[in-house]
Design a protein around this motif. Structure first.
Motif, PDB file in Angstrom:
ATOM      1  N   THR A  17       0.814  -1.225   0.000  1.00  7.32           N
ATOM      2  CA  THR A  17       0.000   0.000   0.000  1.00  7.32           C
ATOM      3  C   THR A  17       0.842   1.268   0.000  1.00  7.32           C
ATOM      4  O   THR A  17       0.292   2.368   0.060  1.00  7.32           O
ATOM      5  CB  THR A  17      -0.926   0.022   1.228  1.00  7.32           C
ATOM      6  OG1 THR A  17      -0.129   0.001   2.419  1.00  7.32           O
ATOM      7  CG2 THR A  17      -1.856  -1.180   1.220  1.00  7.32           C
ATOM      8  N   THR A  64       4.241   3.638  -1.608  1.00 12.48           N
ATOM      9  CA  THR A  64       4.985   3.927  -2.837  1.00 12.48           C
ATOM     10  C   THR A  64       6.400   4.368  -2.472  1.00 12.48           C
ATOM     11  O   THR A  64       6.686   4.657  -1.303  1.00 12.48           O
ATOM     12  CB  THR A  64       4.293   5.051  -3.628  1.00 12.48           C
ATOM     13  OG1 THR A  64       4.331   6.263  -2.842  1.00 12.48           O
ATOM     14  CG2 THR A  64       2.852   4.686  -3.944  1.00 12.48           C
ATOM     15  N   ASP A 119       6.851   7.306  -0.146  1.00 13.82           N
ATOM     16  CA  ASP A 119       6.431   7.192   1.248  1.00 13.82           C
ATOM     17  C   ASP A 119       7.637   7.074   2.162  1.00 13.82           C
ATOM     18  O   ASP A 119       8.635   6.431   1.826  1.00 13.82           O
ATOM     19  CB  ASP A 119       5.527   5.961   1.416  1.00 13.82           C
ATOM     20  CG  ASP A 119       4.702   6.018   2.680  1.00 13.82           C
ATOM     21  OD1 ASP A 119       5.297   5.918   3.774  1.00 13.82           O
ATOM     22  OD2 ASP A 119       3.472   6.159   2.585  1.00 13.82           O
ATOM     23  N   LYS A 173      -2.675   0.349  -3.117  1.00 15.98           N
ATOM     24  CA  LYS A 173      -2.355   1.748  -3.415  1.00 15.98           C
ATOM     25  C   LYS A 173      -3.554   2.519  -3.953  1.00 15.98           C
ATOM     26  O   LYS A 173      -3.565   3.753  -3.949  1.00 15.98           O
ATOM     27  CB  LYS A 173      -1.220   1.824  -4.455  1.00 15.98           C
ATOM     28  CG  LYS A 173       0.072   1.164  -4.047  1.00 15.98           C
ATOM     29  CD  LYS A 173       1.139   1.402  -5.114  1.00 15.98           C
ATOM     30  CE  LYS A 173       2.413   0.644  -4.806  1.00 15.98           C
ATOM     31  NZ  LYS A 173       2.293  -0.800  -5.026  1.00 15.98           N
TER      32      LYS A 173
END
Length: 705
Positions: A259, A261, A264, A510
């Protein structure tokens, strides 16, 4: 005073110690063949040393580019991560002085080969924890199943309430069996081993070049060497960028279940892959040195110079006659005594000691700056780790490579003496320092995070008054410890969907979108929809423009700094006697490692930790890596600490220049050439040599480059 160099009673076993006789013999034995052999051997050594520099620089850069990933993977603070990074210098510290001194008396190429193999072992050891740890589990409040329908609706509030207690129990259970808590120690040990292996490459490699190359060509060789070596960091950062894009458990985890990327702050890339590649390259770099000879014959034009050095040294110690005992193996006690006397002589040199202090301040600033540069670009300008590494490799390093090469070329073209080289190096460093101060004016504002940097209404709030809880999320029993940010449609980041007051979510992974987020409704300037998506909101357009300015300043400042790098490096061993240059370079490296390389990443990291606004949490419930920094405080701490360290170094540099100018200008009233200055230096450092130098043809040969 004349010198007898051809005693009739000298045995054949001692002919190596008779420079003039050796030169006469060589003149009668097909000189072109010997000259070609010497040049070929030197070229092979230079090529092998360049590749060794490339591999060691690449391995070091992999560590620098992966420091943020390691910090997140093992839940470390910046100061602990800095300590891990500094373990490389600890390994150097253990053996650098002895390798520099005793290694110069042994088979230098083979010692470099052993060092390269040791470096490879250290790289493999650093990558090892990945293969013994479980899969990476990042903190999240989202528990959607990847197999769930994209149209399914989940309430983040009720989900969090149901799972909160059970997650805590599972975390405690995981903590009992988690073997990875201290696995970062293997990275520390591997980095230390890599530092031990890297030790002989610079002092023994440079002294080998300086011994068997024309003195006038040494600056050019050093410039070429460091220019080629700069490809190591360039490819290292590019490799680090590629690895940072790949998920840490690539090939073992379903990409659809992730979840986060690469943008992050919880993302961890395949940090271990770079170490594996670096280890393979280190093994390859060791092979050529296994077949190189212990020594080479100097080119014809420089042989008298070498002979003069050797002859004068022997005369100063033994008079007009060379003793056969010099060729016998020396006892360890005698070597240790000689080492102590040499060390005392080097440290007693005021010019060298002043240069050491100046370089220490400069290097401390440089190490801290380079170690946390990717982190600074991430936190200040909102760049991903992958993009930060890529931009460093593409924009910062090429001008530095060009600057190092041009620095050596300028020294050769203008035949810079030690005085001119000192002035040039200080000037370029100061220009770079002035350019660096412009960084203070091209920073970015803080991320707009509700309850931390702004209120839920969108107004800025002081750091000590922050509160993650508000009336808009009071209906949800949210955790304040978990960092799982969502970006509201109003441009404000919320610590989690629960704290944003969201009631429903659609999609998974995501692509999850949260709706009916109550905290968006109370935003004073927002009238749009009340939805939020996973991840932090991007920085403003003004920040993107400032990042371009930052990059331009970096390029120009790095070029100026690199222009003075080669002259500065040459000063390291031109301030001392020729026979002490290997020790001088080794001692210089030792001091930089011990007093700058080890502590600088730690205290820079500790200062950066104090600017953290939101700490992550590990599976054991303990504090993990920092997720969000105060951008303004981070900028002033990171840049300010470097500027405070580097500023006083220019005062010391002025003293160094005054000593250099006084010493060498008094010795040479006319135009000063590089080698003549070296000759003047030898006069002061050795009284017996000094008495024989004036007017002697040997002194003239010694001073020519």
């Amino acid at each position: 005073m004349t010198v007898e160099t051809k005693p009739s009673n000298t045995s054949d076993s001692n002919q190596e110690a008779e420079p003039d006789q050796l030169l006469d013999d060589e003149g009668n034995k097909n000189p072109p063949v010997k000259k070609t052999s010497s040049r070929t051997g030197l070229k092979v050594f230079l090529a092998a040393l360049s590749f060794s520099y490339f591999s060691k620089a690449l391995c070091g850069t992999i560590m620098k580019s992966s420091i943020t990933q390691i910090e997140r993977r093992f839940g470390l603070t910046s100061s602990v991560a800095g300590f891990v990074d500094g373990s490389f210098e600890m390994g150097n510290l253990l053996v650098i002085a002895f390798v520099s001194y005793f290694g110069a008396k042994l088979h230098r190429p083979k010692i470099i080969a052993v060092g390269s193999f040791t470096m490879a072992l250290g790289c493999f050891l650093s990558a090892m924890p990945h293969f013994f740890m479980g899969y990476y589990k990042y903190e999240t409040t989202s528990h959607t199943d990847a197999s769930a329908s994209s149209n399914s609706s989940i309430n983040p509030c009720s989900l969090h309430q149901d799972v909160n207690d059970t997650v805590l129990d599972v975390s405690q259970a995981d903590c009992e069996k988690e073997p990875s808590s201290y696995m970062w120690i293997y990275i520390l040990l591997g980095n230390m081993l890599r530092g031990i292996g890297e030790t002989p490459i610079t002092p023994l490699g440079i002294s080998y070049l300086d011994d068997f190359a024309k003195e006038e060509n040494v600056p050019m060789y050093v410039g070429c060497l460091h220019t080629i070596a700069m490809l190591g960091p360039m490819f290292g950062f590019l490799l680090g960028s590629l690895c940072a894009k790949l998920y840490v458990d690539i090939g073992f985890v379903d990409p659809g279940s992730i979840t986060i990327t690469p943008q992050d702050s919880r993302w961890v890339g395949a940090w271990w892959l770079g170490f594996v590649i670096g280890g393979v390259l280190s093994v390859l770099s060791a092979i050529p040195f296994c077949f190189l000879p212990k020594s080479l014959k100097k080119p014809e034009g420089a042989k008298k110079d070498k002979a003069s050095h050797g002859l004068l040294e022997n005369m100063g110690a033994m008079g007009n006659k060379l003793s056969p005992e010099k060729t016998k193996p020396r006892k360890l006690s005698a070597m240790l005594k000689d080492f102590y006397n040499s060390l005392k002589k080097v440290l007693g040199n005021r010019m060298y000691f002043t240069f050491l202090c100046c370089s220490l301040l400069q290097f401390s600033s440089f190490i801290g700056f380079v170690t946390y540069k990717p982190k600074y670009m991430e936190q200040q300008y909102g760049q991903s780790t992958s993009k930060s590494n890529f931009l460093i490799g593409v924009t910062s390093l090429p001008p530095v490579s060009l600057g190092i090469f041009l620095g050596g070329l300028i020294m050769k073209k203008y035949k810079m003496g030690i005085i001119a080289a000192t002035k040039f190096s200080i000037t370029m460093s100061f220009l770079s320092y002035v350019m660096g101060l412009l960084h203070f004016f091209v920073g970015c504002d803080n991320h707009m995070v509700a309850g931390m940097t702004v209120s839920y209404e969108g107004n800025p709030i002081p750091y000590h008054n922050n509160s993650l809880f508000s009336e808009c999320n009071s209906h949800c029993k949210c955790s304040s410890n978990v960092w799982d940010p969502v970006c509201g449609a109003n441009g404000i980041t919320y610590v989690s969907a629960c704290l944003a007051g969201c009631d429903t979510s659609v999609g998974h992974g995501k692509n999850a979108v949260f709706h009916n987020c109550r905290c968006l409704e109370i935003s004073s300037s927002w009238t749009g929809n009340n939805s939020a998506t996973l991840g932090q909101c991007p920085k403003s357009d003004d920040c993107s423009r400032n990042f371009i300015y930052y990059t331009v300043i970096q390029v120009i400042g790095g070029f100026f700094y690199a222009l003075g790098a080669t002259p500065s490096f040459i000063l390291t061993f031109r301030c001392v006697q020729p026979e002490l240059k290997a020790l001088a370079v080794g001692l210089f490296t030792l001091t930089m490692r011990m007093l700058a390389g080890i502590p600088a990443p730690v205290y820079f990291g500790a200062a950066i930790d104090r600017t953290c606004l939101k700490w992550g949490s590990t599976s054991c419930g303990k504090r993990g890596a920092c997720r969000l920094y105060d951008s303004n405080a981070n900028r002033y701490v990171y840049l300010g600490l470097g500027a405070l360290l580097r500023g006083p170094s220019f005062l010391v540099a002025i003293i160094f220049y005054a000593l250099i100018k006084k010493h060498f200008q008094n010795k040479n009233s006319g135009p000063v050439e590089n080698g003549q200055e070296d000759a003047a230096m030898n006069k002061e450092d050795n009284c017996k040599i000094k008495e024989r130098l004036p007017g002697s043809p040997d002194a003239e040969n010694e001073s020519s480059i």
